[in-house]
Design an enzyme around this catalytic site. Structure first.
Site, PDB file in Angstrom:
ATOM      1  CG  HIS A   1      -2.118  -1.121   1.387  1.00  0.00           C
ATOM      2  ND1 HIS A   1      -1.923  -1.649   2.562  1.00  0.00           N
ATOM      3  CD2 HIS A   1      -2.866  -1.336   0.520  1.00  0.00           C
ATOM      4  CE1 HIS A   1      -3.024  -2.493   2.656  1.00  0.00           C
ATOM      5  NE2 HIS A   1      -3.617  -2.519   1.199  1.00  0.00           N
TER       6      HIS A   1
ATOM      7  CE  LYS B   1     -11.741  -6.735   1.627  1.00  0.00           C
ATOM      8  NZ  LYS B   1     -10.303  -6.115   1.746  1.00  0.00           N
TER       9      LYS B   1
ATOM     10  NE  ARG C   1      -2.859  -7.369  -4.470  1.00  0.00           N
ATOM     11  CZ  ARG C   1      -3.542  -7.481  -3.379  1.00  0.00           C
ATOM     12  NH1 ARG C   1      -3.002  -7.882  -2.270  1.00  0.00           N
ATOM     13  NH2 ARG C   1      -4.955  -7.507  -3.319  1.00  0.00           N
TER      14      ARG C   1
HETATM   15  P1  ADP Z   1      -9.629  -3.477  -0.407  1.00  0.00           P
HETATM   16  O1  ADP Z   1     -10.697  -3.788   0.496  1.00  0.00           O
HETATM   17  O2  ADP Z   1     -10.178  -1.991  -1.141  1.00  0.00           O
HETATM   18  O3  ADP Z   1      -9.332  -4.234  -1.483  1.00  0.00           O
HETATM   19  P2  ADP Z   1      -7.075  -3.124   0.464  1.00  0.00           P
HETATM   20  O4  ADP Z   1      -6.739  -2.436   1.814  1.00  0.00           O
HETATM   21  O5  ADP Z   1      -7.092  -4.597   0.594  1.00  0.00           O
HETATM   22  O6  ADP Z   1      -8.770  -2.842   0.441  1.00  0.00           O
HETATM   23  O7  ADP Z   1      -6.456  -2.709  -0.774  1.00  0.00           O
HETATM   24  C1  ADP Z   1      -6.743  -1.292  -1.299  1.00  0.00           C
HETATM   25  C2  ADP Z   1      -5.798  -1.266  -2.571  1.00  0.00           C
HETATM   26  O8  ADP Z   1      -4.406  -1.519  -2.576  1.00  0.00           O
HETATM   27  C3  ADP Z   1      -6.309  -2.179  -3.656  1.00  0.00           C
HETATM   28  O9  ADP Z   1      -6.509  -1.566  -5.006  1.00  0.00           O
HETATM   29  C4  ADP Z   1      -5.520  -3.314  -3.656  1.00  0.00           C
HETATM   30  O10 ADP Z   1      -5.646  -4.003  -5.070  1.00  0.00           O
HETATM   31  C5  ADP Z   1      -4.230  -2.615  -3.540  1.00  0.00           C
HETATM   32  N1  ADP Z   1      -3.134  -3.196  -2.873  1.00  0.00           N
HETATM   33  C6  ADP Z   1      -3.158  -4.273  -2.057  1.00  0.00           C
HETATM   34  N2  ADP Z   1      -1.965  -4.721  -1.951  1.00  0.00           N
HETATM   35  C7  ADP Z   1      -1.220  -4.464  -2.662  1.00  0.00           C
HETATM   36  C8  ADP Z   1       0.326  -4.783  -3.481  1.00  0.00           C
HETATM   37  N3  ADP Z   1       0.895  -5.624  -2.556  1.00  0.00           N
HETATM   38  N4  ADP Z   1       0.751  -4.032  -4.360  1.00  0.00           N
HETATM   39  C9  ADP Z   1      -0.026  -3.261  -5.144  1.00  0.00           C
HETATM   40  N5  ADP Z   1      -1.257  -3.006  -4.676  1.00  0.00           N
HETATM   41  C10 ADP Z   1      -1.947  -3.534  -3.557  1.00  0.00           C
END
Ligand code: ADP
Length: 174
Positions: free
Chosen positions: A17, A41, A90
């Site tokens: 992130h 979630k 990803r």
């Molecule tokens: P959500 O519930 O919206 O998916 P997350 O906190 O899991 O919330 O993810 C927020 C954003 O960050 C999403 O667009 C997700 O694809 C991106 N993201 C999460 N992990 C990674 C990573 N390792 N590399 C790039 N983007 C990421």
């Protein structure tokens, strides 16, 4: 000036992130990191805790602002004069999800654009659920999250009752 939002649940924030947000902040005038309370979630951190952990990561970045919000992201954008939604990609499964979300958001508010940044190679496998699961099994997450997040995770996992389990890897998308 382009104002963008990087929305997510950040449960907890990790280096993947932080990488996406840091890179996006170089492209846009102001980046708002939107920490949302998504009811679909199970979270291990409360909205206020997730917000505080994200705020700490960006406290020295002048064009990054961290906010909490609920409801539709596009509504938040309309109300706050935000033109762009930033997301991270990803793997292929992310693409399908983000593609559908982007089209749905575009249907709701056509003027808002979605920009998806490709993960940096070293963060390809990284997700909040991976971090939570490794930490819950006593593994070392120090290369995946900032030190203060690792500490918060260990504190929280220690507080959870023995029958409150962390959802295993692969069940959830993030
Ligand atoms: P959500 O519930 O919206 O998916 P997350 O906190 O899991 O919330 O993810 C927020 C954003 O960050 C999403 O667009 C997700 O694809 C991106 N993201 C999460 N992990 C990674 C990573 N390792 N590399 C790039 N983007 C990421």
């Amino acid at each position: 000036m382009i104002r963008a939002i990087f929305p997510g649940s950040f449960d907890p924030i990790h280096n993947g992130h932080i990488d996406i947000a840091t890179r996006a902040a170089k492209i846009v005038g102001e980046l708002i990191i939107g920490v949302y309370d998504q009811p679909l979630k199970d979270f291990i951190f409360s909205p206020a805790e997730r917000l505080a952990l994200v705020q700490e990561a960006f406290k020295n970045k002048p064009n990054i602002k961290v906010v909490g919000y609920s409801g539709l992201t596009v509504e938040y954008c309309k109300q706050n004069n935000i033109q762009v939604i930033v997301r991270g990609l990803r793997v292929f499964s992310d693409f399908e999800y983000e593609f559908r979300m982007a089209l749905a958001n575009h249907r709701l508010v056509p003027e808002i654009e979605v920009i998806a940044l490709i993960t940096s190679e070293e963060h390809t496998f990284l997700s909040s659920s991976t971090v939570r699961e490794i930490a819950s099994l006593g593994g070392d997450v120090s290369t995946m999250v900032p030190a203060y997040v690792a500490e918060a995770l260990h504190r929280r996992l220690g507080e959870l009752s023995p029958n409150k389990t962390v959802t295993p890897l692969m069940i959830k998308r993030d």
